[in-house]
Design an enzyme around this catalytic site. Structure first.
Site, mmCIF file in Angstrom:
data_model
loop_
_atom_site.group_PDB
_atom_site.id
_atom_site.type_symbol
_atom_site.label_atom_id
_atom_site.label_comp_id
_atom_site.label_asym_id
_atom_site.label_seq_id
_atom_site.Cartn_x
_atom_site.Cartn_y
_atom_site.Cartn_z
ATOM 1 N N LEU A 174 0.872 -1.168 0.000
ATOM 2 C CA LEU A 174 0.000 0.000 0.000
ATOM 3 C C LEU A 174 0.914 1.224 0.000
ATOM 4 O O LEU A 174 1.785 1.355 0.867
ATOM 5 C CB LEU A 174 -0.900 -0.023 1.236
ATOM 6 N N ASP A 175 0.742 2.108 -0.975
ATOM 7 C CA ASP A 175 1.622 3.271 -1.115
ATOM 8 C C ASP A 175 1.645 4.115 0.157
ATOM 9 O O ASP A 175 0.640 4.183 0.881
ATOM 10 C CB ASP A 175 1.153 4.157 -2.275
ATOM 11 N N PRO A 176 2.766 4.782 0.440
ATOM 12 C CA PRO A 176 2.839 5.644 1.632
ATOM 13 C C PRO A 176 1.731 6.689 1.691
ATOM 14 O O PRO A 176 1.233 7.004 2.775
ATOM 15 C CB PRO A 176 4.216 6.307 1.495
ATOM 16 N N ALA A 203 -1.228 6.331 0.649
ATOM 17 C CA ALA A 203 -2.527 5.667 0.777
ATOM 18 C C ALA A 203 -2.722 5.202 2.209
ATOM 19 O O ALA A 203 -1.775 4.923 2.930
ATOM 20 C CB ALA A 203 -2.604 4.479 -0.169
#
Length: 309
Positions: free
Chosen positions: A48-50, A52
């Site tokens: 999960l992207d930072p 997000a």
């Protein structure tokens, strides 16, 4: 001859369904959870992207053996696309690469959705973990290299426009493995002729874990205030989801303790009874509610592939 080193930490197993905050990387989150639980092993099921937030399932101990089954599950994201700018990372973090004064009407956005529903071809973002000639795309992108990332097939089960405003639109998508929501935003903007990027992204579901099983990181960190170590670890362990929950989509067979012992030794077992399955490519063996093994059923026998302690 030196003795093998004893693993550090507790041999605890289970899933922690973390509600990851923004500005916190997935690898950083795994490290924090591993440290809090004093676990021997830990890993996550899907980056999960930072920028997000939301569901990040983290496997501890033997649960790491079930990570591939969660990685393959459906996911649901809620996301906001801001119109007028395309960015190098396809989200707020990157530099503006294209801009436009045009803003799409709600009808234009709705008309676009069927084109992105079902099995579609998608090019992952330049800043992604895709490997190009053995190198991560984001490493090449950070070095200023323009990389050609081939398109690939992904599945979008459902795509809904929740609300539309002049400069942004709010969506919910249910999708399969490998789908990049940032790529959806980028491609929406290009097709609408106005450019766009992700300005908010939250993952609310990763099959088979329900949204209500998520635990905010601050709730776990707050338990550090408990001075009694055993009390603190017991409070943390109460948040764990049983390892077998990750395998709920697979056929299940109930076995005896004697059969469980044979499977743990790596031996096959004969499945008896009128309702015993004859063949299954993958199934789960349980003894007294405990996960014993994942394996194949062939010729009325269960052949273990992965065994659990």
């Amino acid at each position: 001859m030196s003795k093998p080193r004893k693993p550090k930490g507790r041999p605890i197993s289970g899933w922690l369904i973390l509600d990851k905050p923004m500005d916190f990387g997935s690898t950083e989150a795994v490290g924090k959870i591993k440290w809090l639980f004093n676990a021997q092993k830990a890993g996550h099921a899907g980056t999960l992207d930072p920028l997000a937030s939301g569901m990040l399932p983290i496997a501890l101990g033997d649960a790491t053996k079930t990570v591939p089954y969660v990685m393959d599950g459906r996911k649901i994201y809620e996301f906001t696309v801001t119109w007028g700018e395309e960015r190098s990372t396809d989200d707020l973090e990157g530099e503006v690469t294209h801009s436009s004064d045009k803003r799409p009407a709600e009808e234009e956005v709705r008309a676009l959705l069927p084109r992105y529903t079902g099995v579609i071809q998608q090019i992952p973002p330049q800043f992604s973990a895709i490997k190009i000639a053995g190198e991560r795309a984001y490493d090449l992108a950070r070095e200023g290299e323009a990389v050609e990332i081939p398109s690939r097939e992904v599945k979008v089960h459902r795509l809904t426009l929740l609300k539309a405003e002049k400069d942004r639109a709010f969506f919910e998508v249910e999708c399969g493995k490998g789908t990049y929501v940032r790529s959806l935003a980028r491609d929406f903007g290009r097709d609408l002729g106005c450019y766009g990027h992700i300005s908010e992204l939250r993952r609310s579901f990763v099959a088979p874990f329900a949204e209500e099983t998520m635990v905010p990181l601050e709730k776990l960190v707050a338990l550090e205030a408990l001075e009694d170590r055993e009390e603190r670890l017991a409070a943390l362990d109460a948040f764990l989801v049983d390892t077998s929950e990750a395998l709920s989509a697979l056929p299940q067979i109930r076995i005896s303790d004697d059969q469980a012992h044979r499977l743990k030794m790596g031996n096959s077992i004969i499945l008896r009874g009128r309702d015993a399955p004859v063949a299954e490519p993958e199934a789960v063996a349980l003894a007294g509610g405990r996960l014993i093994a994942i394996g194949e059923i062939a010729g009325g026998e269960f052949h273990p592939r992965r065994v659990f302690g």
